[in-house]
Design a protein around this motif. Sequence first.
Motif, PDB file in Angstrom:
ATOM      1  N   LEU A 136       0.900  -1.150   0.012  1.00  0.00           N
ATOM      2  CA  LEU A 136      -0.042  -0.211   0.003  1.00  0.00           C
ATOM      3  C   LEU A 136       0.952   1.173   0.153  1.00  0.00           C
ATOM      4  CD1 LEU A 136      -3.103   0.707   0.475  1.00  0.00           C
ATOM      5  CD2 LEU A 136      -2.472   1.073   2.790  1.00  0.00           C
ATOM      6  N   ALA A 137       0.475   2.246  -0.715  1.00  0.00           N
ATOM      7  CA  ALA A 137       1.409   3.579  -0.767  1.00  0.00           C
ATOM      8  C   ALA A 137       0.300   4.632  -0.344  1.00  0.00           C
ATOM      9  CB  ALA A 137       1.957   3.780  -1.905  1.00  0.00           C
ATOM     10  N   PHE A 138       0.648   5.475   0.361  1.00  0.00           N
ATOM     11  CA  PHE A 138      -0.175   6.578   0.709  1.00  0.00           C
ATOM     12  C   PHE A 138       0.582   8.106   1.214  1.00  0.00           C
ATOM     13  CE2 PHE A 138       0.752   6.071   5.147  1.00  0.00           C
ATOM     14  CZ  PHE A 138       0.682   4.710   5.368  1.00  0.00           C
ATOM     15  N   LYS A 139      -0.016   9.033   1.237  1.00  0.00           N
ATOM     16  CA  LYS A 139       0.587  10.335   1.580  1.00  0.00           C
ATOM     17  C   LYS A 139       1.009  10.458   2.797  1.00  0.00           C
ATOM     18  CE  LYS A 139      -1.416  12.953  -2.525  1.00  0.00           C
ATOM     19  NZ  LYS A 139      -2.140  13.973  -2.890  1.00  0.00           N
ATOM     20  N   ASP A 140       2.178  10.929   3.242  1.00  0.00           N
ATOM     21  CA  ASP A 140       2.850  11.133   4.533  1.00  0.00           C
ATOM     22  C   ASP A 140       1.798  12.084   5.094  1.00  0.00           C
ATOM     23  OD1 ASP A 140       5.601  10.245   6.316  1.00  0.00           O
ATOM     24  OD2 ASP A 140       4.254  12.217   6.841  1.00  0.00           O
ATOM     25  N   ILE A 141       1.429  12.113   6.425  1.00  0.00           N
ATOM     26  CA  ILE A 141       0.545  13.080   7.212  1.00  0.00           C
ATOM     27  C   ILE A 141       1.339  14.194   7.343  1.00  0.00           C
ATOM     28  CG2 ILE A 141       0.694  12.299   9.348  1.00  0.00           C
ATOM     29  CD1 ILE A 141      -2.192  12.126   9.693  1.00  0.00           C
TER      30      ILE A 141
ATOM     31  N   LEU B  74       4.489   7.219   1.486  1.00  0.00           N
ATOM     32  CA  LEU B  74       4.989   5.847   2.332  1.00  0.00           C
ATOM     33  C   LEU B  74       4.508   4.862   1.788  1.00  0.00           C
ATOM     34  CD1 LEU B  74       4.182   6.945   5.900  1.00  0.00           C
ATOM     35  CD2 LEU B  74       6.412   7.437   4.858  1.00  0.00           C
ATOM     36  N   ILE B  75       5.584   3.939   1.314  1.00  0.00           N
ATOM     37  CA  ILE B  75       5.180   2.556   0.626  1.00  0.00           C
ATOM     38  C   ILE B  75       5.288   1.601   1.657  1.00  0.00           C
ATOM     39  CG2 ILE B  75       5.766   1.175  -1.092  1.00  0.00           C
ATOM     40  CD1 ILE B  75       6.864   4.485  -1.724  1.00  0.00           C
ATOM     41  N   ILE B  76       4.413   0.650   2.034  1.00  0.00           N
ATOM     42  CA  ILE B  76       4.349  -0.067   3.030  1.00  0.00           C
ATOM     43  C   ILE B  76       4.061  -1.639   2.715  1.00  0.00           C
ATOM     44  CG2 ILE B  76       3.924   1.530   4.912  1.00  0.00           C
ATOM     45  CD1 ILE B  76       1.185   0.338   5.210  1.00  0.00           C
TER      46      ILE B  76
ATOM     47  N   GLY C 107      11.842  -5.645  -2.784  1.00  0.00           N
ATOM     48  CA  GLY C 107      11.801  -5.116  -4.470  1.00  0.00           C
ATOM     49  C   GLY C 107      10.804  -4.326  -4.941  1.00  0.00           C
ATOM     50  N   HIS C 108       9.642  -5.148  -4.556  1.00  0.00           N
ATOM     51  CA  HIS C 108       8.482  -4.502  -5.194  1.00  0.00           C
ATOM     52  C   HIS C 108       7.970  -3.043  -4.656  1.00  0.00           C
ATOM     53  CE1 HIS C 108       4.550  -4.322  -6.588  1.00  0.00           C
ATOM     54  NE2 HIS C 108       3.683  -4.669  -5.696  1.00  0.00           N
ATOM     55  N   MET C 109       8.407  -3.101  -3.303  1.00  0.00           N
ATOM     56  CA  MET C 109       8.650  -1.815  -2.842  1.00  0.00           C
ATOM     57  C   MET C 109       9.264  -0.668  -3.408  1.00  0.00           C
ATOM     58  SD  MET C 109       8.147  -2.903   1.425  1.00  0.00           S
ATOM     59  CE  MET C 109       8.684  -1.469   2.084  1.00  0.00           C
ATOM     60  N   MET C 110      10.394  -1.070  -3.658  1.00  0.00           N
ATOM     61  CA  MET C 110      11.392  -0.060  -4.262  1.00  0.00           C
ATOM     62  C   MET C 110      10.797   0.375  -5.600  1.00  0.00           C
ATOM     63  SD  MET C 110      14.087   0.686  -2.369  1.00  0.00           S
ATOM     64  CE  MET C 110      15.417   1.063  -3.410  1.00  0.00           C
ATOM     65  N   LEU C 111      10.636  -0.632  -6.428  1.00  0.00           N
ATOM     66  CA  LEU C 111      10.107  -0.374  -7.690  1.00  0.00           C
ATOM     67  C   LEU C 111       9.073   0.414  -7.988  1.00  0.00           C
ATOM     68  CD1 LEU C 111      11.166  -3.602  -9.489  1.00  0.00           C
ATOM     69  CD2 LEU C 111      12.239  -1.639  -9.538  1.00  0.00           C
ATOM     70  N   THR C 112       7.965   0.146  -6.700  1.00  0.00           N
ATOM     71  CA  THR C 112       6.648   1.132  -6.669  1.00  0.00           C
ATOM     72  C   THR C 112       6.962   2.563  -6.375  1.00  0.00           C
ATOM     73  OG1 THR C 112       5.652  -1.126  -6.068  1.00  0.00           O
ATOM     74  CG2 THR C 112       4.596   1.028  -5.662  1.00  0.00           C
ATOM     75  N   ALA C 113       8.100   2.787  -5.603  1.00  0.00           N
ATOM     76  CA  ALA C 113       8.535   4.023  -5.302  1.00  0.00           C
ATOM     77  C   ALA C 113       8.943   4.864  -6.444  1.00  0.00           C
ATOM     78  CB  ALA C 113       9.785   3.772  -4.283  1.00  0.00           C
ATOM     79  N   ALA C 114       9.612   4.133  -7.226  1.00  0.00           N
ATOM     80  CA  ALA C 114      10.263   4.685  -8.580  1.00  0.00           C
ATOM     81  C   ALA C 114       8.982   4.761  -9.565  1.00  0.00           C
ATOM     82  CB  ALA C 114      11.100   3.814  -9.123  1.00  0.00           C
ATOM     83  N   LYS C 115       8.034   4.004  -9.694  1.00  0.00           N
ATOM     84  CA  LYS C 115       6.755   4.211 -10.618  1.00  0.00           C
ATOM     85  C   LYS C 115       6.099   5.294  -9.970  1.00  0.00           C
ATOM     86  CE  LYS C 115       3.253   1.100 -10.370  1.00  0.00           C
ATOM     87  NZ  LYS C 115       1.817   1.638 -10.586  1.00  0.00           N
ATOM     88  N   LEU C 116       5.930   5.529  -8.671  1.00  0.00           N
ATOM     89  CA  LEU C 116       4.985   6.585  -8.199  1.00  0.00           C
ATOM     90  C   LEU C 116       5.936   7.915  -8.309  1.00  0.00           C
ATOM     91  CD1 LEU C 116       3.695   4.796  -4.966  1.00  0.00           C
ATOM     92  CD2 LEU C 116       2.330   5.232  -7.146  1.00  0.00           C
ATOM     93  N   ALA C 117       7.022   7.901  -8.189  1.00  0.00           N
ATOM     94  CA  ALA C 117       7.839   9.172  -8.343  1.00  0.00           C
ATOM     95  C   ALA C 117       7.660   9.616  -9.936  1.00  0.00           C
ATOM     96  CB  ALA C 117       9.567   9.002  -8.264  1.00  0.00           C
ATOM     97  N   THR C 118       7.823   8.682 -10.793  1.00  0.00           N
ATOM     98  CA  THR C 118       7.434   8.927 -12.202  1.00  0.00           C
ATOM     99  C   THR C 118       5.967   9.573 -12.446  1.00  0.00           C
ATOM    100  OG1 THR C 118       8.976   7.323 -13.044  1.00  0.00           O
ATOM    101  CG2 THR C 118       7.579   8.102 -14.488  1.00  0.00           C
ATOM    102  N   GLU C 119       5.214   8.967 -11.885  1.00  0.00           N
ATOM    103  CA  GLU C 119       3.699   9.351 -12.086  1.00  0.00           C
ATOM    104  C   GLU C 119       3.718  10.649 -11.300  1.00  0.00           C
ATOM    105  OE1 GLU C 119       1.679   4.913 -11.780  1.00  0.00           O
ATOM    106  OE2 GLU C 119       1.143   6.408 -10.347  1.00  0.00           O
TER     107      GLU C 119
ATOM    108  N   ILE D   6       7.686  -1.732   8.699  1.00  0.00           N
ATOM    109  CA  ILE D   6       8.430  -1.069   7.785  1.00  0.00           C
ATOM    110  C   ILE D   6       7.834  -0.241   6.653  1.00  0.00           C
ATOM    111  CG2 ILE D   6      10.420  -2.984   8.181  1.00  0.00           C
ATOM    112  CD1 ILE D   6       9.603  -4.134   5.274  1.00  0.00           C
ATOM    113  N   HIS D   7       8.527   0.836   6.138  1.00  0.00           N
ATOM    114  CA  HIS D   7       7.885   1.583   5.145  1.00  0.00           C
ATOM    115  C   HIS D   7       9.298   2.314   4.462  1.00  0.00           C
ATOM    116  CE1 HIS D   7       7.925   3.503   8.995  1.00  0.00           C
ATOM    117  NE2 HIS D   7       8.463   4.689   8.255  1.00  0.00           N
ATOM    118  N   LEU D   8       9.091   2.649   3.186  1.00  0.00           N
ATOM    119  CA  LEU D   8       9.877   3.298   2.436  1.00  0.00           C
ATOM    120  C   LEU D   8       9.297   4.754   2.214  1.00  0.00           C
ATOM    121  CD1 LEU D   8      10.874   1.245  -0.769  1.00  0.00           C
ATOM    122  CD2 LEU D   8      12.179   1.877   1.359  1.00  0.00           C
ATOM    123  N   HIS D   9      10.037   5.828   2.905  1.00  0.00           N
ATOM    124  CA  HIS D   9       9.723   7.165   2.218  1.00  0.00           C
ATOM    125  C   HIS D   9      10.035   7.667   0.998  1.00  0.00           C
ATOM    126  CE1 HIS D   9       9.156   8.462   6.668  1.00  0.00           C
ATOM    127  NE2 HIS D   9       9.824   7.561   6.985  1.00  0.00           N
ATOM    128  N   MET D  10       9.337   8.099   0.225  1.00  0.00           N
ATOM    129  CA  MET D  10       9.632   8.491  -1.364  1.00  0.00           C
ATOM    130  C   MET D  10       9.199   9.882  -1.170  1.00  0.00           C
ATOM    131  SD  MET D  10       8.745   9.697  -4.419  1.00  0.00           S
ATOM    132  CE  MET D  10       7.181   9.267  -4.652  1.00  0.00           C
TER     133      MET D  10
END
Length: 112
Positions: free
Chosen positions: A27-32, A41-43, A63-75, A100-104
Amino acid sequence: MTDETIFDKIIAKQISADIVYEDDQILAFKDIAPKAPVHYLIIPKKRIATLNDANPEDQVLLGHMMLTAAKLATEAGIAADGYRVQMNVNKGGGQVVFHIHLHMFGGRQLAE
Ligand code: 5GP
């Protein structure tokens, strides 16, 4: 099993979040409290407290979290200019939510 966090409630839609991406694994959502014009945040839906608790079986998920971070940055239109992907680990690393969560984040010039 690790303790439930606020992110489990967001996954379960018990509390609202501005969701930008969802599939069966993540799931990815905007940081509050965004640190930049774009801050997601990608979790994983799977509960993993910290990166230290991830196992080899989580490799594809991470890896899916990382690639999704890149996809969402592109979008979001910030990929070419540049952005940051960060995971805080434990208190000394600045981790506050123990799921765990990635910040993008990006959309402004990021200092070192
Ligand atoms: P950490 O410091 O654990 O790496 O980052 C946790 C992040 O989660 C913080 O940037 C914080 O603003 C964000 N956060 C905490 N609670 C909520 C919430 O209920 N909703 C959303 N959208 N973000 C949250």
